[in-house]
Each structure stands twice: as C-alpha cells, then as structure tokens.
Design a protein around this motif. Structure first.
Motif, short mmCIF file in Angstrom:
data_model
loop_
_atom_site.label_atom_id
_atom_site.label_comp_id
_atom_site.label_asym_id
_atom_site.label_seq_id
_atom_site.Cartn_x
_atom_site.Cartn_y
_atom_site.Cartn_z
N LEU A 21 0.81 -1.21 0.00
CA LEU A 21 0.00 0.00 0.00
C LEU A 21 0.85 1.26 0.00
CD1 LEU A 21 -2.75 -1.03 2.56
CD2 LEU A 21 -3.05 -0.65 0.11
N GLU A 22 1.90 1.28 0.81
CA GLU A 22 2.72 2.48 0.94
C GLU A 22 3.53 2.77 -0.33
OE1 GLU A 22 2.59 4.81 3.14
OE2 GLU A 22 1.31 3.80 4.60
N LEU A 23 3.79 1.75 -1.14
CA LEU A 23 4.46 1.98 -2.42
C LEU A 23 3.49 2.53 -3.46
CD1 LEU A 23 6.75 -1.18 -2.74
CD2 LEU A 23 7.50 1.20 -2.53
N GLY A 24 2.21 2.53 -3.14
CA GLY A 24 1.21 3.08 -4.04
C GLY A 24 0.61 2.06 -4.98
N ALA A 97 10.73 7.62 2.25
CA ALA A 97 9.59 8.52 2.12
C ALA A 97 10.08 9.82 1.51
CB ALA A 97 8.95 8.77 3.48
N ILE A 98 9.54 10.17 0.34
CA ILE A 98 9.97 11.42 -0.30
C ILE A 98 9.01 12.57 -0.02
CG2 ILE A 98 11.35 10.32 -2.08
CD1 ILE A 98 8.99 10.60 -3.99
N GLY A 99 7.89 12.26 0.59
CA GLY A 99 6.90 13.27 0.97
C GLY A 99 5.79 12.62 1.75
N ASP A 100 5.13 13.38 2.60
CA ASP A 100 4.07 12.83 3.45
C ASP A 100 2.93 12.21 2.66
OD1 ASP A 100 5.47 13.56 5.70
OD2 ASP A 100 4.36 15.43 6.00
N ASP A 101 2.58 12.82 1.54
CA ASP A 101 1.45 12.34 0.74
C ASP A 101 1.89 11.60 -0.51
OD1 ASP A 101 -0.32 13.46 2.57
OD2 ASP A 101 -0.31 15.39 1.54
N GLU A 102 3.17 11.30 -0.60
CA GLU A 102 3.71 10.61 -1.77
C GLU A 102 3.92 9.13 -1.45
OE1 GLU A 102 4.40 12.01 -4.80
OE2 GLU A 102 3.49 13.82 -4.00
N PRO A 103 3.76 8.26 -2.45
CA PRO A 103 4.07 6.85 -2.22
C PRO A 103 5.56 6.69 -1.87
CG PRO A 103 2.88 7.12 -4.27
CD PRO A 103 3.24 8.49 -3.79
N LEU A 104 5.86 5.65 -1.12
CA LEU A 104 7.26 5.36 -0.81
C LEU A 104 7.99 4.95 -2.08
CD1 LEU A 104 6.98 3.20 2.45
CD2 LEU A 104 7.31 5.67 2.25
N VAL A 105 9.30 5.08 -2.04
CA VAL A 105 10.18 4.58 -3.10
C VAL A 105 11.15 3.61 -2.45
CG1 VAL A 105 9.97 6.66 -4.51
CG2 VAL A 105 11.82 6.50 -2.84
N ARG A 136 16.69 10.18 7.46
CA ARG A 136 15.38 10.57 7.98
C ARG A 136 14.26 10.03 7.10
NH1 ARG A 136 14.07 16.77 8.45
NH2 ARG A 136 16.23 16.59 7.85
N SER A 137 14.46 10.03 5.78
CA SER A 137 13.42 9.52 4.88
C SER A 137 13.25 8.01 5.07
CB SER A 137 13.72 9.85 3.43
OG SER A 137 14.79 9.10 2.93
N HIS A 138 14.34 7.32 5.43
CA HIS A 138 14.27 5.87 5.67
C HIS A 138 13.52 5.60 6.98
CE1 HIS A 138 18.23 5.82 3.21
NE2 HIS A 138 17.18 6.08 2.46
N ARG A 139 13.81 6.42 8.01
CA ARG A 139 13.10 6.27 9.29
C ARG A 139 11.62 6.57 9.11
NH1 ARG A 139 17.70 9.03 11.17
NH2 ARG A 139 16.50 10.96 11.25
N ASN A 140 11.30 7.62 8.36
CA ASN A 140 9.89 7.97 8.13
C ASN A 140 9.17 6.86 7.37
OD1 ASN A 140 10.24 10.40 9.45
ND2 ASN A 140 10.46 11.61 7.57
N ALA A 141 9.83 6.26 6.40
CA ALA A 141 9.24 5.15 5.66
C ALA A 141 8.98 3.97 6.59
CB ALA A 141 10.14 4.73 4.50
#
Length: 181
Positions: A21-24, A97-105, A136-141
């Motif tokens: 789901l988080e990957l979109g 996570a590249i953005g709060d409302d963006e799918p993960l990469v 930080r983007s990895h921790r957020n993901a």
C-alpha cells in the motif's frame, strides 16, 4: 499462535501488505500488480536462485523482506529482484519517504538508484531524489510501514490469502490458491 508484536506469519503478511500500500500499488482491481512480496528468515543462494528464476519466468518484480529471526516483528532488510533484458537485477533496497502524501520509493543501498511503482503497476528505475538518500526519509518510511501494518494486522490472521507469496524453507516460491466461488 501468531502475535503481531512478536513476529510470525500474520505480522509478516501485514508488513507485506503495508509495503504494498505504501508503495502506491492498487489493492484489488482487474489487473494484478506486477510487484510481488515475499518474506524469509535469513536468505541463501538456493532461495535467491529460485526467486530469480520465478522473476525471469513471470516478469514480475519481487520484494523480499528478510527477517533476522522467527520472532522479529519487522524486516531486518529488503531485497528487490526485477526482470531485466539480460536476466534479473538483484539489489538490496531501503524504503524511503519522499513526501508525506507521496508513495514510498525503494532506494538502492548504494544510493545510486531509486525505484518506484510506475503507472502500469511495475517497479521501475526513476531518477534519484536527494531526499530519498537521507536517513530521515528511511526512518519515516519505516514508521509509515509499521503504522500501516499495525492497522492491517487484525485483517491478516489465519492462513494464506489469495495472492500471498511465500518462500518456503526449500526455496520454493508459492502463492496461495484463489478462493473457489
């Protein structure tokens, strides 16, 4: 009994669905996603060989969550296998996570490549974004995946569901049979 907080099959399924789901990737629909998810405790060449053959045969990408031990509640790391003209590309990846409302990469461990789900539901290489390289983007993901997995956990109990993908101890990749109508 599998308990979400102490690992087990149900927790692993919840984590796989959360990453899905988080990957979109779409849930349900007429066309199944061309990215499959599996989980293993530890990994060896036998498992990699079978997984790579399955990816080459089907054209699906496969993201394998590698768990440190049977009781682990979250994956220790991830491995992405993607079909390629020359065979199968295999790389260790880190959700970002590249953005709060963006799918993960998925960021390659060496941070030179980034993968995302394209419009056709396939895992594709995309230009690397600086934010995806940051810890930080990895921790957020990881937090997003964990929160989504916790939400999904009550729905991931019992045996395999249609579309679940497993790598058994012999390295065989199996899918759960669809329910009969």
């Amino acid at each position: 009994m599998n308990i979400f907080t102490t690992g087990g099959h149900d927790a692993r399924r919840a984590n796989a669905y959360a990453l899905h789901l988080e990957l979109g990737l779409p849930v349900g629909g007429a066309v199944p996603a061309a990215v499959k998810f599996a989980s293993v405790t530890g990994i060896d060449m036998g498992i990699l060989d079978v997984a790579a053959r399955k990816v080459a045969e089907t054209g699906w990408a496969c993201v394998i969550a590698i768990y440190a031990d049977e009781g682990a509640a979250a994956p220790h790391w991830y491995l992405a296998l993607m079909p390629h003209a020359e065979g199968v590309v295999l790389t260790k990846v880190i959700p970002a996570a590249i953005g709060d409302d963006e799918p993960l990469v998925l960021m390659a461990e060496d941070r030179r490549q980034q993968f995302a789900v394209g419009e056709c539901g396939r895992l594709i290489a995309v230009p690397v974004e600086a934010v995806a390289r940051r810890a930080r983007s990895h921790r957020n993901a990881a937090k997003r995946i964990a929160a989504t997995a916790e939400t999904l956990a009550p729905f991931c109990t019992g045996g395999p569901s249609p579309g679940d993908l497993f790598v058994d101890s012999s390295g065989n990749i199996r899918t759960a049979a669809p329910f009969s109508a």
